[in-house]
Design an enzyme around this catalytic site. Sequence first.
Site, PDB file in Angstrom:
ATOM      1  N   ASP A  59      27.568  19.357  85.518  1.00  0.00           N
ATOM      2  CA  ASP A  59      27.283  18.882  84.170  1.00  0.00           C
ATOM      3  C   ASP A  59      28.478  18.109  83.612  1.00  0.00           C
ATOM      4  O   ASP A  59      29.633  18.403  83.938  1.00  0.00           O
ATOM      5  CB  ASP A  59      26.991  20.055  83.238  1.00  0.00           C
ATOM      6  CG  ASP A  59      25.557  20.536  83.339  1.00  0.00           C
ATOM      7  OD1 ASP A  59      24.675  19.721  83.667  1.00  0.00           O
ATOM      8  OD2 ASP A  59      25.318  21.737  83.076  1.00  0.00           O
ATOM      9  N   ARG A 105      22.316  12.193  87.322  1.00  0.00           N
ATOM     10  CA  ARG A 105      21.508  12.512  86.143  1.00  0.00           C
ATOM     11  C   ARG A 105      22.000  11.661  84.972  1.00  0.00           C
ATOM     12  O   ARG A 105      23.186  11.683  84.635  1.00  0.00           O
ATOM     13  CB  ARG A 105      21.625  13.990  85.775  1.00  0.00           C
ATOM     14  CG  ARG A 105      20.846  14.354  84.497  1.00  0.00           C
ATOM     15  CD  ARG A 105      21.234  15.712  83.953  1.00  0.00           C
ATOM     16  NE  ARG A 105      20.973  16.763  84.912  1.00  0.00           N
ATOM     17  CZ  ARG A 105      21.666  17.908  84.981  1.00  0.00           C
ATOM     18  NH1 ARG A 105      22.678  18.120  84.162  1.00  0.00           N
ATOM     19  NH2 ARG A 105      21.364  18.813  85.887  1.00  0.00           N
TER      20      ARG A 105
END
Length: 306
Positions: free
Chosen positions: A132, A182
């Site tokens: 992330d 992402r």
Amino acid sequence: MLRQALLFASRSGGARRIVRTAPFTGDVVRRFVAGETVEDAARVTGDLTAEGLLVTLDVLGEDTEDGGRAEANAEHYVALLERLGAAGLGARAEVSVKLSAIGSSLGEELALENARRICGAARSASTTVTLDMEEHTTVDATLRIVHELRRDFPDVGAVIQAYLRRAEEHCADLAYEGSRVRLCKGAYAAPEAVAFTDKEEIDKSFVRCMKVLMAGKGYPMLATHDPRLIDIGGALAVLNERGADTFEYQMLYGIRSAEQRRLADKGAQVRVYVAYGQDWYEYFMRRLAERPSNLKLFARSLVGRA
């Protein structure tokens, strides 16, 4: 202004105490957080994959400044991955890891060492890891660790936040064959010098980044709930002659669940970001900041009427 206020509250100890002790807070939080234990995560993962959806699991608990806690968080991920592997869910579920949860504030080497252990466990479970992205100040360090991990684990995913002004540049650097990226809008406060603050500008940046990724040779993961951006992503797939197995949409657990199933039923790959754990406060507040309409539901809980 509301978004910035919510992001500020996510770092406020006083706001944390009010939210955590408010009546019915738990009922609202459960809309976005799958539970507190590995068993909760495994149950939700099984339910979602049975519906034809993919999953990425996030163990909540960031900004760790204690080495022992960082090690414990890494061990939790290892145990989770062992559980996924034993259940045969590796092909449908991966994990998302915040480097601040596994020691980045104590040094890149510690975070890298713990990330390697998690990646090794993911490989044993026949799945993958995505790192992330967090505060704008950590972007360069996170990308350094991504590149280092990819030496041994080339399927490690990276995350780019479209609200940052350098997002398109980073997408171009990462749009190579085998690179999982992402793309999300971003859920952290940042100064205007490094980030777009206007919604329209952020959306435009997201589209520019999508164009780069969808035209590249990597594997884009388009993380958005915006119907317009989803439609543009689909059009770019057609324009670039991408098959459904060469990219995916990603959405958060508890948000637009019907749309997740609709896209999956049409043949798209849809991955649900499932967070779980006891340290839910900061994650929950960022979800409110991303989608202020959720604040109405939460406000009712604060006065005991949810």
